[in-house]
Design a protein around this motif. Structure first.
Motif, PDB file in Angstrom:
ATOM      1  N   SER A  22      38.333  43.873  26.732  1.00 10.62           N
ATOM      2  CA  SER A  22      39.014  44.149  25.789  1.00 10.62           C
ATOM      3  C   SER A  22      38.249  44.982  24.496  1.00 10.62           C
ATOM      4  O   SER A  22      38.964  46.033  24.066  1.00 10.62           O
ATOM      5  CB  SER A  22      40.033  42.829  25.115  1.00 10.62           C
ATOM      6  N   ARG A  23      37.170  44.593  24.476  1.00  7.07           N
ATOM      7  CA  ARG A  23      36.461  45.298  23.299  1.00  7.07           C
ATOM      8  C   ARG A  23      35.996  46.928  23.600  1.00  7.07           C
ATOM      9  O   ARG A  23      35.661  47.629  22.707  1.00  7.07           O
ATOM     10  CB  ARG A  23      35.104  44.528  23.043  1.00  7.07           C
ATOM     11  N   ALA A  24      36.192  47.196  24.896  1.00  4.67           N
ATOM     12  CA  ALA A  24      35.955  48.624  25.130  1.00  4.67           C
ATOM     13  C   ALA A  24      37.119  49.424  25.105  1.00  4.67           C
ATOM     14  O   ALA A  24      36.986  50.855  24.970  1.00  4.67           O
ATOM     15  CB  ALA A  24      35.832  48.483  26.936  1.00  4.67           C
ATOM     16  N   PHE A  25      38.234  48.956  24.742  1.00  4.80           N
ATOM     17  CA  PHE A  25      39.546  49.911  24.219  1.00  4.80           C
ATOM     18  C   PHE A  25      39.570  49.859  22.897  1.00  4.80           C
ATOM     19  O   PHE A  25      38.970  49.180  21.901  1.00  4.80           O
ATOM     20  CB  PHE A  25      40.745  49.157  24.962  1.00  4.80           C
ATOM     21  N   HIS A  26      40.490  50.956  22.532  1.00 14.60           N
ATOM     22  CA  HIS A  26      40.810  50.901  20.845  1.00 14.60           C
ATOM     23  C   HIS A  26      41.403  49.882  20.251  1.00 14.60           C
ATOM     24  O   HIS A  26      42.309  49.123  21.236  1.00 14.60           O
ATOM     25  CB  HIS A  26      41.582  52.287  20.748  1.00 14.60           C
ATOM     26  N   LYS A  27      41.362  49.416  19.120  1.00 17.89           N
ATOM     27  CA  LYS A  27      42.017  48.578  18.534  1.00 17.89           C
ATOM     28  C   LYS A  27      43.618  48.768  18.554  1.00 17.89           C
ATOM     29  O   LYS A  27      44.025  49.817  18.500  1.00 17.89           O
ATOM     30  CB  LYS A  27      41.656  48.531  16.959  1.00 17.89           C
ATOM     31  N   GLU A  28      44.309  47.693  18.911  1.00 15.11           N
ATOM     32  CA  GLU A  28      45.820  47.554  18.967  1.00 15.11           C
ATOM     33  C   GLU A  28      46.153  48.701  20.045  1.00 15.11           C
ATOM     34  O   GLU A  28      47.267  49.212  20.050  1.00 15.11           O
ATOM     35  CB  GLU A  28      46.439  48.005  17.772  1.00 15.11           C
ATOM     36  N   SER A  29      45.624  48.892  21.165  1.00 13.13           N
ATOM     37  CA  SER A  29      45.988  49.447  22.074  1.00 13.13           C
ATOM     38  C   SER A  29      46.255  48.819  23.251  1.00 13.13           C
ATOM     39  O   SER A  29      46.266  47.595  23.553  1.00 13.13           O
ATOM     40  CB  SER A  29      44.719  50.635  22.800  1.00 13.13           C
ATOM     41  N   ALA A  30      46.983  49.357  24.257  1.00 15.72           N
ATOM     42  CA  ALA A  30      47.605  48.661  25.379  1.00 15.72           C
ATOM     43  C   ALA A  30      46.245  47.890  26.227  1.00 15.72           C
ATOM     44  O   ALA A  30      46.433  46.805  26.734  1.00 15.72           O
ATOM     45  CB  ALA A  30      48.304  49.757  26.576  1.00 15.72           C
ATOM     46  N   GLY A  31      45.116  48.528  26.254  1.00 16.70           N
ATOM     47  CA  GLY A  31      44.109  48.151  26.940  1.00 16.70           C
ATOM     48  C   GLY A  31      43.581  46.938  26.399  1.00 16.70           C
ATOM     49  O   GLY A  31      43.020  45.963  27.041  1.00 16.70           O
ATOM     50  N   GLU A  32      43.529  46.848  25.036  1.00 15.61           N
ATOM     51  CA  GLU A  32      43.017  45.757  24.326  1.00 15.61           C
ATOM     52  C   GLU A  32      43.959  44.488  24.444  1.00 15.61           C
ATOM     53  O   GLU A  32      43.412  43.368  24.766  1.00 15.61           O
ATOM     54  CB  GLU A  32      43.080  45.925  22.856  1.00 15.61           C
ATOM     55  N   ILE A  33      45.151  44.606  24.708  1.00 12.09           N
ATOM     56  CA  ILE A  33      46.069  43.394  24.534  1.00 12.09           C
ATOM     57  C   ILE A  33      46.293  43.234  26.151  1.00 12.09           C
ATOM     58  O   ILE A  33      47.131  42.233  26.438  1.00 12.09           O
ATOM     59  CB  ILE A  33      47.561  43.552  23.854  1.00 12.09           C
ATOM     60  N   MET A  34      46.080  43.896  27.129  1.00  8.29           N
ATOM     61  CA  MET A  34      46.488  43.758  28.512  1.00  8.29           C
ATOM     62  C   MET A  34      45.819  42.383  29.050  1.00  8.29           C
ATOM     63  O   MET A  34      44.910  42.153  28.701  1.00  8.29           O
ATOM     64  CB  MET A  34      46.419  44.799  29.380  1.00  8.29           C
ATOM     65  N   GLN A  35      46.521  41.787  30.008  1.00  8.40           N
ATOM     66  CA  GLN A  35      45.854  40.774  30.953  1.00  8.40           C
ATOM     67  C   GLN A  35      45.317  41.424  32.224  1.00  8.40           C
ATOM     68  O   GLN A  35      46.007  42.251  33.150  1.00  8.40           O
ATOM     69  CB  GLN A  35      46.809  39.528  31.134  1.00  8.40           C
ATOM     70  N   ARG A  36      44.166  41.397  32.647  1.00  9.45           N
ATOM     71  CA  ARG A  36      43.865  42.070  33.879  1.00  9.45           C
ATOM     72  C   ARG A  36      44.074  41.441  35.220  1.00  9.45           C
ATOM     73  O   ARG A  36      44.080  41.961  36.057  1.00  9.45           O
ATOM     74  CB  ARG A  36      42.185  41.803  34.017  1.00  9.45           C
ATOM     75  N   ARG A  37      44.404  39.936  34.947  1.00  6.69           N
ATOM     76  CA  ARG A  37      45.188  39.213  36.188  1.00  6.69           C
ATOM     77  C   ARG A  37      46.539  39.743  36.521  1.00  6.69           C
ATOM     78  O   ARG A  37      47.253  39.606  35.422  1.00  6.69           O
ATOM     79  CB  ARG A  37      44.910  37.856  35.957  1.00  6.69           C
ATOM     80  N   HIS A  38      46.767  40.011  37.679  1.00  7.27           N
ATOM     81  CA  HIS A  38      48.121  40.548  37.959  1.00  7.27           C
ATOM     82  C   HIS A  38      48.307  40.438  39.372  1.00  7.27           C
ATOM     83  O   HIS A  38      47.348  40.026  40.253  1.00  7.27           O
ATOM     84  CB  HIS A  38      48.452  41.960  37.461  1.00  7.27           C
ATOM     85  N   VAL A  39      49.545  40.557  39.896  1.00 11.21           N
ATOM     86  CA  VAL A  39      49.717  40.601  41.359  1.00 11.21           C
ATOM     87  C   VAL A  39      50.222  41.961  41.785  1.00 11.21           C
ATOM     88  O   VAL A  39      51.258  42.300  41.357  1.00 11.21           O
ATOM     89  CB  VAL A  39      50.856  39.549  41.712  1.00 11.21           C
ATOM     90  N   ALA A  40      49.522  42.552  42.815  1.00 11.11           N
ATOM     91  CA  ALA A  40      49.732  43.879  43.395  1.00 11.11           C
ATOM     92  C   ALA A  40      49.803  43.917  44.771  1.00 11.11           C
ATOM     93  O   ALA A  40      48.609  43.218  45.106  1.00 11.11           O
ATOM     94  CB  ALA A  40      49.012  44.906  42.574  1.00 11.11           C
ATOM     95  N   LEU A  41      50.640  44.417  45.362  1.00 10.80           N
ATOM     96  CA  LEU A  41      50.673  44.472  46.849  1.00 10.80           C
ATOM     97  C   LEU A  41      51.148  45.818  47.382  1.00 10.80           C
ATOM     98  O   LEU A  41      51.514  46.791  46.766  1.00 10.80           O
ATOM     99  CB  LEU A  41      51.652  43.347  47.413  1.00 10.80           C
ATOM    100  N   ALA A  42      50.543  46.056  48.669  1.00 12.11           N
ATOM    101  CA  ALA A  42      50.900  47.336  49.229  1.00 12.11           C
ATOM    102  C   ALA A  42      52.379  47.405  49.598  1.00 12.11           C
ATOM    103  O   ALA A  42      52.970  46.289  50.170  1.00 12.11           O
ATOM    104  CB  ALA A  42      49.960  47.393  50.513  1.00 12.11           C
ATOM    105  N   PRO A  43      53.214  48.501  49.860  1.00 14.36           N
ATOM    106  CA  PRO A  43      54.661  48.748  50.093  1.00 14.36           C
ATOM    107  C   PRO A  43      54.675  48.122  51.549  1.00 14.36           C
ATOM    108  O   PRO A  43      56.037  48.006  51.809  1.00 14.36           O
ATOM    109  CB  PRO A  43      54.592  50.205  50.165  1.00 14.36           C
ATOM    110  N   ASP A  44      53.877  48.188  52.213  1.00 11.07           N
ATOM    111  CA  ASP A  44      53.993  47.756  53.706  1.00 11.07           C
ATOM    112  C   ASP A  44      54.149  46.136  54.176  1.00 11.07           C
ATOM    113  O   ASP A  44      54.398  45.643  55.107  1.00 11.07           O
ATOM    114  CB  ASP A  44      53.202  48.380  54.846  1.00 11.07           C
ATOM    115  N   ARG A  45      53.659  45.468  52.929  1.00 14.93           N
ATOM    116  CA  ARG A  45      53.532  43.898  52.924  1.00 14.93           C
ATOM    117  C   ARG A  45      55.153  43.319  53.106  1.00 14.93           C
ATOM    118  O   ARG A  45      56.082  44.055  52.367  1.00 14.93           O
ATOM    119  CB  ARG A  45      52.734  43.279  51.629  1.00 14.93           C
ATOM    120  N   THR A  46      55.088  42.401  53.454  1.00 14.17           N
ATOM    121  CA  THR A  46      56.513  41.783  54.012  1.00 14.17           C
ATOM    122  C   THR A  46      56.870  40.735  52.692  1.00 14.17           C
ATOM    123  O   THR A  46      56.148  40.311  51.898  1.00 14.17           O
ATOM    124  CB  THR A  46      56.794  40.968  55.097  1.00 14.17           C
ATOM    125  N   ALA A  47      58.267  40.412  52.576  1.00 15.01           N
ATOM    126  CA  ALA A  47      58.684  39.400  51.537  1.00 15.01           C
ATOM    127  C   ALA A  47      57.955  38.203  51.849  1.00 15.01           C
ATOM    128  O   ALA A  47      57.438  37.582  50.903  1.00 15.01           O
ATOM    129  CB  ALA A  47      60.159  39.204  51.621  1.00 15.01           C
TER     130      ALA A  47
END
Length: 350
Positions: A22-47
């Motif tokens: 987070s220190r690599a981003f500007h103060k009070e920016s989206a990068g500073e407050i974001m969480q790197r952990r997330h769920v991202a999947l390809a569009p051809d994956r099933t439910a």
């Protein structure tokens, strides 16, 4: 946390890597407050595969508000809420579930703008992308709520003429440094108002009772301007900018509302003056009631219009409306209120 303290304690902190990132981003920016952990999947994956991925990620991420769909280059192309997986057959591809209309912000986006990006959408978690449009993290619902609360607190302090960094535990030098500039700006307006009052010294000598109603007029002007400016600053903070015909409509609505409020307040004051003249010796109470009521009508209308549109003008000039509105409204209303009052007194009372 100060940088030197992070450096000393970093190796012992469980989230040290997140803090360092987070220190690599500007103060009070989206990068500073974001969480790197997330769920991202390809569009051809099933439910069914999405459900399995959510189960695997639950221990690491906790509750998941939004699942992102990405292309081969890790760019977000869609999003959906986990509950959507319960409404489709297990073999349904995510491309059939996802919504292509969803907010996305850059890591350099200001955190206040990021919080506004989710307004009017079903998604409350916000994907964050780098300069190449690749997904690098998300801003969670909890963090967005925290940003909104912090920004609202800052705006409240600014409207009160206090630096946004002010705290109850501030030292005396810091209190002086944060507050004195705004007090001095208000002093300028009060001095101008005093000069205007002094220029009507002859009128005051003829009718000293006029001085009794100066605080009434100035108070009404200040309150009307403050009410209108707070509503405008709040609306701007929520992303409103009133383009085109909406601006004209708002002007008409504010003007009509101010006229009604001013007329009611003026009528009440006039009635009190006339009633008081039955008990006390008041010279020409009808003319005095007319002068004061017309003053209230005029200053309330002017103050409400100024209070409504000064924040909008400041915003379009790139000036934080919350920081400048408070002192500007107070100063202008003091000056305009006194000037209008004596002009009305000169017209209707003498």
């Amino acid at each position: 946390m100060p940088d030197d303290l992070q450096d000393r304690l970093g190796p012992d902190l469980k989230s040290f890597e997140s803090i360092q990132a987070s220190r690599a981003f500007h103060k009070e920016s989206a990068g500073e407050i974001m969480q790197r952990r997330h769920v991202a999947l390809a569009p051809d994956r099933t439910a069914a595969e999405a459900v399995a991925a959510l189960q695997r990620a639950s221990d690491m991420i906790g509750s998941v508000d939004t699942v992102f769909v990405i292309d081969a280059d890790n760019r977000p192309i869609g999003a959906f809420k986990p509950r959507a997986l319960l409404l489709v057959p297990p073999d349904t591809p995510l491309s059939k579930i996802m919504s292509r209309e969803f907010p996305v912000v850059s890591s350099a986006t200001d955190q206040e703008e990021a919080a506004l990006a989710t307004a009017g959408t079903e998604f409350k978690s916000l994907p964050v992308v780098d300069n190449d449009g690749r997904l690098v993290g998300q801003i969670t619902t909890k963090m967005l709520a925290r940003v909104v609360a912090e920004e609202a607190a800052e705006d409240m302090l600014k409207l009160g003429g206090v630096n946004e960094d002010a705290r109850p535990t501030d030292s005396v030098p810091k209190i002086v440094r944060n507050r004195l500039p705004w007090l001095l700006a208000g002093l300028v307006g009060a001095t101008i108002a005093a000069i205007i009052i002094g220029s009507f010294e002859e009128e005051l000598e003829k009718a000293a009772i006029l001085a009794a109603f100066i605080p009434v007029v100035m108070s009404m002007a200040g309150n009307a301007g403050l009410q209108a400016s707070v509503v405008s600053v709040q609306a701007l903070a929520m992303g409103s900018n009133w383009p085109g015909d909406r601006l004209i409509y708002r002007f008409g609505r504010e003007l009509l509302g101010a006229l009604v409020n001013g007329a009611i307040a003026g009528s009440i004051l006039a009635s009190l003056i006339l009633a008081g003249s039955l008990i006390f010796d008041v010279e020409d109470p009808v003319r005095l009631a007319l002068a004061t009521s017309m003053s209230l009508l005029t200053v309330t209308t002017i103050a409400a219009i100024v209070g409504s549109f000064v924040p909008l003008g400041l915003s379009r000039l790139g000036i934080d409306p919350a920081a400048a509105t408070g002192v500007f409204i107070t100063t202008s209303n003091d000056v305009v209120g006194v000037l209008v009052y004596f002009l009305m007194a000169s017209t209707f009372y003498f």
